[in-house]
Every structure is written in structure tokens, then in C-alpha cells.
Motif scaffolding. Structure first.
Motif, PDB file in Angstrom:
ATOM      1  N   PHE A   6       0.847  -1.192   0.000  1.00  0.00           N
ATOM      2  CA  PHE A   6       0.000   0.000   0.000  1.00  0.00           C
ATOM      3  C   PHE A   6       0.883   1.243   0.000  1.00  0.00           C
ATOM      4  CE2 PHE A   6       1.027  -0.255   4.422  1.00  0.00           C
ATOM      5  CZ  PHE A   6       0.820   1.003   4.981  1.00  0.00           C
TER       6      PHE A   6
ATOM      7  N   ALA B 138       2.521   9.296  -2.278  1.00  0.00           N
ATOM      8  CA  ALA B 138       2.330   8.744  -3.621  1.00  0.00           C
ATOM      9  C   ALA B 138       3.517   9.048  -4.525  1.00  0.00           C
ATOM     10  CB  ALA B 138       1.044   9.285  -4.232  1.00  0.00           C
TER      11      ALA B 138
ATOM     12  N   ASN C 111      -0.848  -2.440  -7.482  1.00  0.00           N
ATOM     13  CA  ASN C 111      -1.374  -3.263  -6.396  1.00  0.00           C
ATOM     14  C   ASN C 111      -0.734  -4.647  -6.436  1.00  0.00           C
ATOM     15  OD1 ASN C 111      -3.004  -1.141  -5.754  1.00  0.00           O
ATOM     16  ND2 ASN C 111      -4.930  -2.141  -6.272  1.00  0.00           N
TER      17      ASN C 111
ATOM     18  N   ARG D 159      -8.124  -0.150  -2.867  1.00  0.00           N
ATOM     19  CA  ARG D 159      -7.050   0.645  -2.267  1.00  0.00           C
ATOM     20  C   ARG D 159      -6.828   0.173  -0.842  1.00  0.00           C
ATOM     21  NH1 ARG D 159      -7.606   7.070  -1.570  1.00  0.00           N
ATOM     22  NH2 ARG D 159      -7.565   7.010  -3.860  1.00  0.00           N
TER      23      ARG D 159
ATOM     24  N   GLU E 174      -5.376   0.502   2.678  1.00  0.00           N
ATOM     25  CA  GLU E 174      -4.994   1.710   3.416  1.00  0.00           C
ATOM     26  C   GLU E 174      -4.743   1.402   4.880  1.00  0.00           C
ATOM     27  OE1 GLU E 174      -6.978   5.656   2.125  1.00  0.00           O
ATOM     28  OE2 GLU E 174      -8.558   4.143   1.956  1.00  0.00           O
TER      29      GLU E 174
ATOM     30  N   ASP F 145     -13.474  -1.561  -7.031  1.00  0.00           N
ATOM     31  CA  ASP F 145     -12.521  -0.495  -6.739  1.00  0.00           C
ATOM     32  C   ASP F 145     -13.296   0.783  -6.432  1.00  0.00           C
ATOM     33  OD1 ASP F 145     -10.293   0.988  -6.431  1.00  0.00           O
ATOM     34  OD2 ASP F 145      -9.523   0.721  -8.459  1.00  0.00           O
TER      35      ASP F 145
ATOM     36  N   THR G 249     -13.135   4.604  -4.341  1.00  0.00           N
ATOM     37  CA  THR G 249     -12.384   5.620  -3.613  1.00  0.00           C
ATOM     38  C   THR G 249     -13.350   6.666  -3.081  1.00  0.00           C
ATOM     39  OG1 THR G 249     -10.742   7.373  -3.778  1.00  0.00           O
ATOM     40  CG2 THR G 249     -11.905   6.805  -5.793  1.00  0.00           C
TER      41      THR G 249
ATOM     42  N   ASP H 186     -12.500   9.616  -2.257  1.00  0.00           N
ATOM     43  CA  ASP H 186     -11.934  10.948  -2.502  1.00  0.00           C
ATOM     44  C   ASP H 186     -13.024  11.922  -2.942  1.00  0.00           C
ATOM     45  OD1 ASP H 186      -9.575   9.743  -1.972  1.00  0.00           O
ATOM     46  OD2 ASP H 186      -8.775   9.812  -4.010  1.00  0.00           O
TER      47      ASP H 186
END
Length: 546
Positions: free
Chosen positions: A186, A192, A200, A221, A223, A266, A268, A270
Motif C-alpha cells: 500500500f 504517492a 497493487n 485501495r 490503506e 474499486d 475511492t 476521494d
């Protein structure tokens, strides 16, 4: 005049009735230096530390007595200054960093004695986030820009390195029979740029020499929380299979790494919540509920698309898709999913968790702040689906303006809108009761929790209150000040303010003991919830929470 006096007397009586005790002091220790860094060890470890910019003291948790005090320059002469201090409790070590342009110095100190174990300038741009201690091998896996290295914890000797694993070692499963490890890589928040070309990887390592026995790709992701450092996924090995619970379920062959089947998506989070100004590290968590295993079936949320979301049911053994629900329109977050009887209950919207590290100016001062908050994400709603085919059984209109998590008591699904507590029949959605949480006097509800056989604990903006789960009747209330939940341990609920004041509630009575923090004090709750450690200026204190 009589009315005025009576009003004052009643007000005074109310304040006395609600007055709470301070947390009793177990011990208080004054150090010979200021406190800039601190770390509280677990109960079974038995010691903690407090450090200034020049020296460090390690003390006993039991009585606060000093085990040792040393200056950094005495422990590690090659370090001109200490820019960062990172404890690795499991290894009984502290890493000291002297940050220099292109020539960082690292010193590893034995935390029990203060002795220097080793130091090096070989590894550059190393931070807390890229070092993982592996106790089974008593070594550190250190992720660098171009390679992963493994060093002995007590000597710093480099045992092996590999360029075939990008990113940081995440949660892992160790096999003592052949000294192998299955792990997921990760990228920690804010790093980043350090790991360009990241992909991955789930991989099986030979820890004797660093050989990668197999690797595969995973979905999602992986984390680790920015501040509290918990991993937000699960990894397990059973019957020669590797189970990765991340964005759904992913299953691999333990011996070859071959993907057996996958029901993962998948997603995210964000953008659904804005980061505070000055943020350097930021993460959003609990935006999507974990998959739910029920007998031979697994229920997974597909939140891949920003515009459409679905619940999908799979056969747990084969990965066969059994059904897909109708679209859950417009949901940005679905933090809750439960299987109750023959229904799947969904919490749409509500509180998610954010953690962050930020740096900002306050007057002439530069403030560094680690934080955790629980902001709301709209839209809100409650739905129940039939487990037989995924069709909607019912949807409540009571939660358009707010929602908490939901819990189950008997045949009823209990949810709060923030303003009112509702008990809904899980089969039909029929309302059994609606109770204003204002009766509890603790502001809007943030969370609800079950306790005992028939108690609902409402965690509000300003304290906690309890209600009967069966009838909705108010049982007890404990009014505090604006705060957020810090921890829960059995019958104890700990609330904390932005200024680090702490109140520890007993849910049986809703009474609490409190600690009023001085300016710039930091507080840490022990893992059993029984004590609070307070670090302020040159003083360390240990308090009892009850």
C-alpha cells in the motif's frame, strides 16, 4: 422577588444534581525537561516516555518513577539534533532522526535502557509510515523509493533487499513452519510521489532471503489510517486459501497465488469530504460498509460508479453472482449494511470518519495538528432489501435530514435521524415508536450503541443519554459540552473536546468523571479505558477514569 429566588434555587439545585467529579489523580511526576514528544506504552509493557528537543525520560506506568533519563547527544553522538522521534513499541526501540539534505541520520535506541543499538545514514527519506516491524523475525521492513530492505531490529544488519515489491508492507500473515509471509502492499497518505510506478501487489515472501515466491494483483485501495494506524482491510489464510476482505472478497491460492474468485470493486471516497486547510496527510474511512457473510452467502456493495450503486449477493464457496439489487440512486456513502432475518438493511449517508495531519499558522506560531472527525455525508436514507432476490422490501422517509448508524434489537431495526430515535419492524418498516432525542439533553445524536439486554446508548454532541430499546423511554442522561467520542470499553464511553478535555461516562448511570486539560496539554487513554495519561509542560499525570 419570590419567583426570582425560587428560579435561582431550582437552577442551583439542577446544577448540583448534574455536577460531576474530577478524575482522581493516581500519581503526578515533574520531569527535569519540557515535553515536546510523548508516547504511552500498553499496560503489559509497563512504561512510557516523554521527551524534549534535547533529552528523553522513560518512566513506569505503575507509579510514574523514572527508569532512565538521557540527553540525545549522549545516546547518539552522530546526531547533531533530533527532528523526529518514533517509538516501535513491539520491538522495544525508538528511532531518532536527524534530517539533513541528502544525508539523514537514523539512530535506533533500546527504549528499556536508553542504549544505542545502531545508527546509519544509508537510508534516506525514511518516515514512520514506511517502517514495519515484523516481530516473528525481529526485524524491520523498510520501504525505500527503489527497494524494500529488511534489517535486524537489534543490530541494523541488512539481511536482504528486493526491487520487486513496490510500496509499504501492509497487513500480513506469517507461517513459522517455512518462514514465509503473505502480505499486501500500500501507499501511505501523502507519499504517492515516493512510489512512482506503484501497482497493487499481494505477494508471498520467503523472509529468509527476500525471494518473492508469487505475486498477484488485488482490487481496491489498501490503506492504513493516517493517525491511529489501523488497517482498513482484513487478510486471512485458511485451508490453503488467502482471503482478502477489501472492497468485497478476493480469494487466492496460497501455494501459487492464482486468483480463485473475486467479488470486489474499486472504490475511492476521494472528494466526498473536504480536507481541512493545511492538510499534509488525509484519509476518509467508513464510507462503504464491509461485506457481510451470512451462512453460505456474502453480500457486497458495488460503489465503483459515482452515479449508481448496488448490493450484490454471491455464493461464498464458488463466487457465483446470485443477484444484483436495483440501483441505489445518488448514494455517495453507504456506511452501514446488516443482514437481519430475511432482510438486508442499508444505512445510506451519515457519518464517515476522517483522519488528518495538518500544519497551519496561528498568529506567530506554526501549529502541527493530528485530528480525527466524523463529518456527515448526504443524501440520507434507510432501505431494506429481500435476501431472496434483492428487491426492495421497504424504504423509510424519516431520515431525509440526517441519520446515525443502525442497530438491531429483536425484530426491530433502531436508527436515529439525529433528532429522533426510531424503532422500525425489519420485515415491514412499520414504526414501533418515535422518540425525540432532545429528551436526553445532549444535542443531536451522532451515534447509537446497544448495551445490555434493553438499552440504547445515544452519543450526542454534548454527552450521552440512554433509552429503553423496547419502549423508547428515556432512562438516564449525562450532559457534558461539545465533544466527540474518543473510545468505548465495556460500560465506559469516553468523550473528548477539541481542547483535549476528557469525560468518561458510565453508561449504567450516565454519570461521568472529567479532566480539564490545560492549554497545549495532550492526553492518552489507556487501552483498557481505566486511566488517562496527561502530558503538559514538564508534568506527567496518571488519572483514573472512574
Amino acid at each position: 422577588m419570590k419567583t426570582s429566588i425560587l428560579t435561582i434555587l431550582l437552577a442551583s439545585f439542577f446544577m448540583m444534581a448534574n455536577a460531576q467529579d474530577d478524575m482522581p489523580v493516581v500519581w503526578e511526576t515533574k520531569l527535569g525537561h519540557s515535553i515536546v514528544h510523548n508516547g504511552t506504552g500498553l499496560k503489559d509493557r509497563g512504561y512510557s516516555f516523554a521527551a524534549s528537543e534535547k533529552e528523553i525520560t522513560v518512566f513506569k506506568n505503575e507509579d510514574g518513577s523514572t527508569i532512565w533519563t538521557k540527553a540525545f547527544k549522549e545516546m547518539a553522538p552522530k546526531l547533531r539534533k533530533v527532528d523526529e522521534l518514533i517509538p516501535f513499541w513491539e520491538s522495544n526501540t525508538i528511532f531518532l532522526f536527524d534530517r539533513k539534505t541528502g544525508k539523514d541520520q537514523i539512530a535506533c535506541i533500546d527504549i528499556e535502557t536508553g542504549d544505542l543499538l545502531w545508527n546509519t545514514d544509508k537510508y534516506q527519506k525514511v518516515t514512520e509510515d514506511v517502517i514495519i516491524y515484523i516481530p516473528e523475525e525481529d526485524g524491520f521492513a523498510i520501504s525505500l523509493k527503489t527497494e524494500l530492505v529488511f534489517v535486524k531490529a537489534r543490530t541494523g544488519e541488512e539481511l536482504w533487499s528486493t526491487t520487486k515489491f513496490k510500496g509499504v508492507v501492509g497487513k500480513y500473515i506469517y507461517n513459522p513452519d517455512d518462514r514465509t509471509m503473505v502480505t499486501v502492499n500500500f501507499i501511505p497518505g501523502g507519499l504517492a510521489a515516493m512510489f512512482s510506478g506503484f501497482k497493487n501487489q499481494i505477494a508471498k515472501f520467503n523472509l529468509k532471503n527476500g525471494d518473492i515466491l508469487w505475486e498477484a494483483t488485488y482490487i481496491g485501495r489498501a490503506e492504513r489510517k493516517v493517525w491511529t494506524k489501523e488497517f482498513v482491510y482484513e487478510l486471512d489464510v485458511r485451508d490453503d486459501k488467502v482471503f482478502l476482505l477489501l472492497g468485497g472478497m478476493q480469494i487466492y491460492d496460497l501455494n501459487t497465488g492464482a486468483s480463485l474468485w473475486s467479488a470486489a470493486f474499486d472504490f475511492t471516497a476521494d472528494g466526498i469530504v473536504k480536507a481541512p486547510s493545511g492538510t499534509k496527510k488525509f484519509g476518509i474511512y467508513r464510507a462503504v460498509a464491509q461485506p457481510v457473510i451470512n451462512g453460505d452467502d456474502i453480500y457486497v456493495l458495488d460503489m465503483t460508479s459515482k452515479k449508481s450503486q448496488y448490493v450484490k449477493k454471491y455464493d461464498l464457496h464458488s463466487g457465483k453472482l446470485l443477484w444484483t439489487s436495483n440501483e441505489i440512486k445518488g448514494a455517495k456513502a453507504i456506511p452501514g449494511m446488516q443482514v437481519i432475518g430475511d432482510k438486508v438493511a442499508l444505512q445510506i449517508g451519515g457519518k464517515v470518519e476522517i483522519q488528518y495531519f495538518r500544519v497551519y499558522k496561528s498568529g506567530d506560531y506554526t501549529i502541527k495538528e493530528w485530528g480525527r472527525r466524523f463529518p456527515d455525508v448526504k443524501p440520507y436514507g434507510v432501505q431494506a432489501l429481500n435476501i431472496s432476490d434483492g428487491t426492495m422490501a421497504w424504504e423509510s422517509e424519516k431520515f431525509k435530514k440526517g441519520i446515525t448508524n443502525g442497530i438491531t434489537v429483536g425484530d426491530n431495526h433502531i436508527v436515529c435521524s439525529g433528532k429522533a430515535l426510531y424503532s422500525l419492524n425489519i420485515a415491514t418498516g412499520t414504526q414501533k415508536y418515535e422518540v425525540p432525542v432532545s429528551k436526553g439533553g445532549v444535542g443531536l445524536a451522532d451515534f447509537i450503541m446497544p448495551y445490555g439486554d434493553d438499552l440504547i446508548v445515544v452519543v450526542g454532541e454534548k454527552g450521552i443519554s440512554t433509552f429503553s430499546a423496547s419502549s423508547g423511554d428515556l432512562v438516564n442522561t449525562g450532559s457534558y459540552k461539545k465533544s466527540f467520542i474518543e473510545a468505548r470499553k465495556d460500560e465506559l464511553v469516553v468523550m473528548k473536546t477539541d481542547k483535549a478535555d476528557i469525560a468518561c461516562f458510565d453508561v449504567n448511570t450516565c454519570k461521568y468523571k472529567e479532566f480539564k486539560a490545560k492549554k497545549d496539554a495532550t492526553t492518552t487513554l489507556s487501552e483498557d479505558g481505566e486511566h488517562v495519561y496527561v502530558y503538559e509542560k514538564k508534568v506527567v499525570s496518571k488519572l483514573k477514569t472512574r
